[in-house]
Write a protein that holds these residues in place. Structure first.
Motif, PDB file in Angstrom:
ATOM      1  N   PRO A 173      19.121  -3.109   5.213  1.00 34.38           N
ATOM      2  CA  PRO A 173      19.826  -2.287   4.712  1.00 34.38           C
ATOM      3  C   PRO A 173      20.150  -2.793   3.151  1.00 34.38           C
ATOM      4  N   TRP A 174      19.788  -3.947   2.656  1.00 34.14           N
ATOM      5  CA  TRP A 174      20.082  -4.405   1.344  1.00 34.14           C
ATOM      6  C   TRP A 174      18.956  -4.396   0.685  1.00 34.14           C
ATOM      7  N   ARG A 175      17.770  -3.514   0.915  1.00 39.40           N
ATOM      8  CA  ARG A 175      16.866  -3.125  -0.067  1.00 39.40           C
ATOM      9  C   ARG A 175      16.870  -1.728  -0.047  1.00 39.40           C
ATOM     10  N   THR A 176      16.362  -1.340  -1.157  1.00 35.76           N
ATOM     11  CA  THR A 176      16.152   0.088  -1.672  1.00 35.76           C
ATOM     12  C   THR A 176      15.062   0.648  -0.862  1.00 35.76           C
ATOM     13  N   VAL A 177      14.749   1.961  -0.860  1.00 32.94           N
ATOM     14  CA  VAL A 177      13.803   2.630  -0.374  1.00 32.94           C
ATOM     15  C   VAL A 177      12.512   2.217  -0.444  1.00 32.94           C
ATOM     16  N   GLU A 178      12.129   2.086  -1.829  1.00 31.05           N
ATOM     17  CA  GLU A 178      11.201   1.557  -2.250  1.00 31.05           C
ATOM     18  C   GLU A 178      10.759   0.014  -1.746  1.00 31.05           C
ATOM     19  N   ARG A 179      11.656  -0.744  -1.990  1.00 31.03           N
ATOM     20  CA  ARG A 179      11.469  -2.146  -1.574  1.00 31.03           C
ATOM     21  C   ARG A 179      11.334  -2.274  -0.067  1.00 31.03           C
ATOM     22  N   ASN A 180      11.900  -1.481   0.730  1.00 35.25           N
ATOM     23  CA  ASN A 180      11.716  -1.380   2.077  1.00 35.25           C
ATOM     24  C   ASN A 180      10.255  -0.986   2.419  1.00 35.25           C
ATOM     25  N   ILE A 181       9.870  -0.345   1.804  1.00 31.90           N
ATOM     26  CA  ILE A 181       8.386   0.016   1.893  1.00 31.90           C
ATOM     27  C   ILE A 181       7.284  -1.010   1.281  1.00 31.90           C
ATOM     28  N   ARG A 182       7.805  -1.724   0.282  1.00 30.96           N
ATOM     29  CA  ARG A 182       7.078  -2.656  -0.355  1.00 30.96           C
ATOM     30  C   ARG A 182       6.937  -3.924   0.678  1.00 30.96           C
ATOM     31  N   PHE A 183       7.976  -4.057   1.536  1.00 37.49           N
ATOM     32  CA  PHE A 183       8.087  -5.233   2.356  1.00 37.49           C
ATOM     33  C   PHE A 183       6.625  -5.008   3.131  1.00 37.49           C
ATOM     34  N   ALA A 184       6.269  -4.041   3.791  1.00 38.68           N
ATOM     35  CA  ALA A 184       5.397  -3.900   4.664  1.00 38.68           C
ATOM     36  C   ALA A 184       4.067  -4.773   3.850  1.00 38.68           C
ATOM     37  N   MET A 185       4.091  -4.668   2.620  1.00 41.48           N
ATOM     38  CA  MET A 185       2.727  -5.335   2.061  1.00 41.48           C
ATOM     39  C   MET A 185       2.767  -6.857   1.538  1.00 41.48           C
ATOM     40  N   GLU A 186       4.133  -7.055   1.566  1.00 44.47           N
ATOM     41  CA  GLU A 186       4.478  -8.368   1.304  1.00 44.47           C
ATOM     42  C   GLU A 186       4.337  -9.437   2.283  1.00 44.47           C
ATOM     43  N   ASN A 187       4.456  -8.569   3.632  1.00 42.41           N
ATOM     44  CA  ASN A 187       4.201  -9.585   4.734  1.00 42.41           C
ATOM     45  C   ASN A 187       2.916  -9.331   5.451  1.00 42.41           C
ATOM     46  N   ARG A 188       1.763  -9.103   4.663  1.00 41.75           N
ATOM     47  CA  ARG A 188       0.335  -8.871   4.909  1.00 41.75           C
ATOM     48  C   ARG A 188      -0.359  -9.863   4.392  1.00 41.75           C
ATOM     49  N   ARG A 189      -1.485 -10.338   5.185  1.00 41.41           N
ATOM     50  CA  ARG A 189      -2.351 -11.413   4.582  1.00 41.41           C
ATOM     51  C   ARG A 189      -3.066 -10.891   3.328  1.00 41.41           C
ATOM     52  N   GLY A 190      -3.187 -11.681   2.289  1.00 41.59           N
ATOM     53  CA  GLY A 190      -3.899 -11.193   1.093  1.00 41.59           C
ATOM     54  C   GLY A 190      -2.838 -10.505   0.002  1.00 41.59           C
ATOM     55  N   HIS A 191      -2.974 -11.094  -1.240  1.00 40.20           N
ATOM     56  CA  HIS A 191      -1.880 -10.668  -1.820  1.00 40.20           C
ATOM     57  C   HIS A 191      -2.442  -9.234  -2.440  1.00 40.20           C
ATOM     58  N   VAL A 192      -1.298  -8.420  -2.803  1.00 39.75           N
ATOM     59  CA  VAL A 192      -1.424  -6.984  -3.146  1.00 39.75           C
ATOM     60  C   VAL A 192      -0.844  -7.021  -4.611  1.00 39.75           C
ATOM     61  N   PRO A 193      -1.465  -6.958  -5.710  1.00 34.28           N
ATOM     62  CA  PRO A 193      -0.859  -6.965  -7.002  1.00 34.28           C
ATOM     63  C   PRO A 193       0.438  -5.975  -6.895  1.00 34.28           C
ATOM     64  N   LYS A 194       1.183  -6.254  -8.068  1.00 31.63           N
ATOM     65  CA  LYS A 194       2.489  -5.536  -8.022  1.00 31.63           C
ATOM     66  C   LYS A 194       2.228  -4.019  -8.455  1.00 31.63           C
ATOM     67  N   ALA A 195       1.178  -3.715  -9.452  1.00 31.95           N
ATOM     68  CA  ALA A 195       0.951  -2.430  -9.944  1.00 31.95           C
ATOM     69  C   ALA A 195       0.341  -1.616  -8.691  1.00 31.95           C
ATOM     70  N   GLU A 196      -0.504  -2.314  -7.900  1.00 28.95           N
ATOM     71  CA  GLU A 196      -0.980  -1.582  -6.638  1.00 28.95           C
ATOM     72  C   GLU A 196      -0.006  -1.323  -5.663  1.00 28.95           C
ATOM     73  N   GLN A 197       0.781  -2.271  -5.533  1.00 29.67           N
ATOM     74  CA  GLN A 197       2.017  -2.039  -4.511  1.00 29.67           C
ATOM     75  C   GLN A 197       2.776  -0.804  -4.950  1.00 29.67           C
ATOM     76  N   ALA A 198       3.154  -0.724  -6.305  1.00 24.98           N
ATOM     77  CA  ALA A 198       3.867   0.604  -6.680  1.00 24.98           C
ATOM     78  C   ALA A 198       3.184   1.784  -6.602  1.00 24.98           C
ATOM     79  N   GLU A 199       1.990   1.545  -6.927  1.00 30.81           N
ATOM     80  CA  GLU A 199       0.918   2.815  -6.687  1.00 30.81           C
ATOM     81  C   GLU A 199       0.956   3.345  -5.184  1.00 30.81           C
ATOM     82  N   ARG A 200       0.689   2.403  -4.264  1.00 32.63           N
ATOM     83  CA  ARG A 200       0.831   2.519  -2.878  1.00 32.63           C
ATOM     84  C   ARG A 200       2.143   3.234  -2.311  1.00 32.63           C
TER      85      ARG A 200
END
Length: 291
Positions: free
Chosen positions: A113-140
């Motif tokens: 609830p404390w995260r925006t829609v975009e940050r909720n979606i990015r949370f899935a990438m933050e918790n995966r193995r392997g770093h996803v660059p921020k630009a790619e996170q935004a694009e995906r």
């Protein structure tokens, strides 16, 4: 029970026979699964001796009475639980835990609830193995939002969204990791009827574009027929596969011009499914009354 062959409702043509043979993407072999009650020293068997194959790119729906082990089966594929007997394999490798090739969409929204829609979606990438660059996170994230029809709501918070929109965020969060397999446990069960129908149509479009393999749990016969390529009917607990039915209806199924739900074939499949599920529900009710 051995490998279950797909059977269609009366009068059906076997759509599976028209497809080229290829190795199964997901294979459950003689799986028995359950849960231990350590306090009472008992074991509840949810599924018994289940064998099933899921083809790459297939939309498989699972239906059955409450408590029959549907969620247990999807959790086995996700790697959240392990079978007591038998095995579950993806691309021939035994599932030993969660993996980046699988993503789950739950019935409840499970948003932070404390995260925006975009940050909720990015949370899935933050918790995966392997770093996803921020630009790619935004694009995906932007692509996932486009797929679920939520472009423009990136900065909104969950409490500012309707129930259907929150579930779209949950679907986008699963899509953003670009999994090969999408596991959906009654994802539309908490929304109203009109929203549910709209989201069913949206999901069909999304899967037509992403071409992911989907395993989908539902209590709705109509939903299963409208979305699935095949439907697995599970018996009352301990769950076994009673029948696997090919849904030989044309796509898209939510096109107003096709009007699939009014077709005789839709009615045949629905009637057949209803007879199977009514028997199982009645059997479970009678069994409960005798205890």
């Amino acid at each position: 029970m051995g490998q279950v062959e797909a059977r269609s409702a009366p009068g059906a043509q076997h759509a599976a026979d028209e497809r080229p043979s290829e190795p199964a993407l997901i294979e459950a072999a003689h799986v028995t699964a359950g849960y231990d009650n350590r306090r009472e020293h008992t074991r509840l068997i949810a599924l018994r001796d289940v064998s099933l194959q899921v083809r790459r790119g297939e939309f498989l729906a699972i239906v059955g009475p409450s408590g029959c082990g549907k969620t247990t089966f999807i959790n086995l594929i996700a790697g959240f639980v392990k079978p007591l007997e038998g095995s579950v394999r993806v691309r021939g490798e035994e599932v030993t835990g969660p993996g980046a090739d699988r993503a789950m969409v739950f019935q409840d929204y499970a948003l932070l609830p404390w995260r925006t829609v975009e940050r909720n979606i990015r949370f899935a990438m933050e918790n995966r193995r392997g770093h996803v660059p921020k630009a790619e996170q935004a694009e995906r994230a932007a692509r996932a939002l486009r797929l679920v029809g939520l472009t423009g709501f990136e900065k909104s918070y969950p409490h500012e969204l309707s129930g259907g929109m929150r579930q779209r965020v949950g679907i986008a969060r699963a899509l953003v990791t670009e999994p090969e397999i999408l596991l959906m446990d009654e994802p539309f069960g908490a929304v109203d009827a009109m929203t549910r129908e709209a989201m069913q149509a949206e999901l069909e479009k999304i899967i037509a574009e992403t071409r992911q393999t989907v395993v989908f749990i539902t209590h709705s016969i109509d939903e299963a027929i409208l979305l699935a390529d095949r439907i697995v009917v599970i018996s009352k607990r301990p769950g076994t596969i009673r029948e696997v039915i090919d849904v030989d209806l044309p796509r898209p199924r939510f096109d107003e011009q096709s009007d699939v739900q009014r077709s005789p074939r839709f009615g045949e499949i629905r009637s057949h499914l209803w007879s199977l599920l009514a028997d199982e529900a009645l059997g479970a009710k009678q069994e409960g009354a005798t205890r």
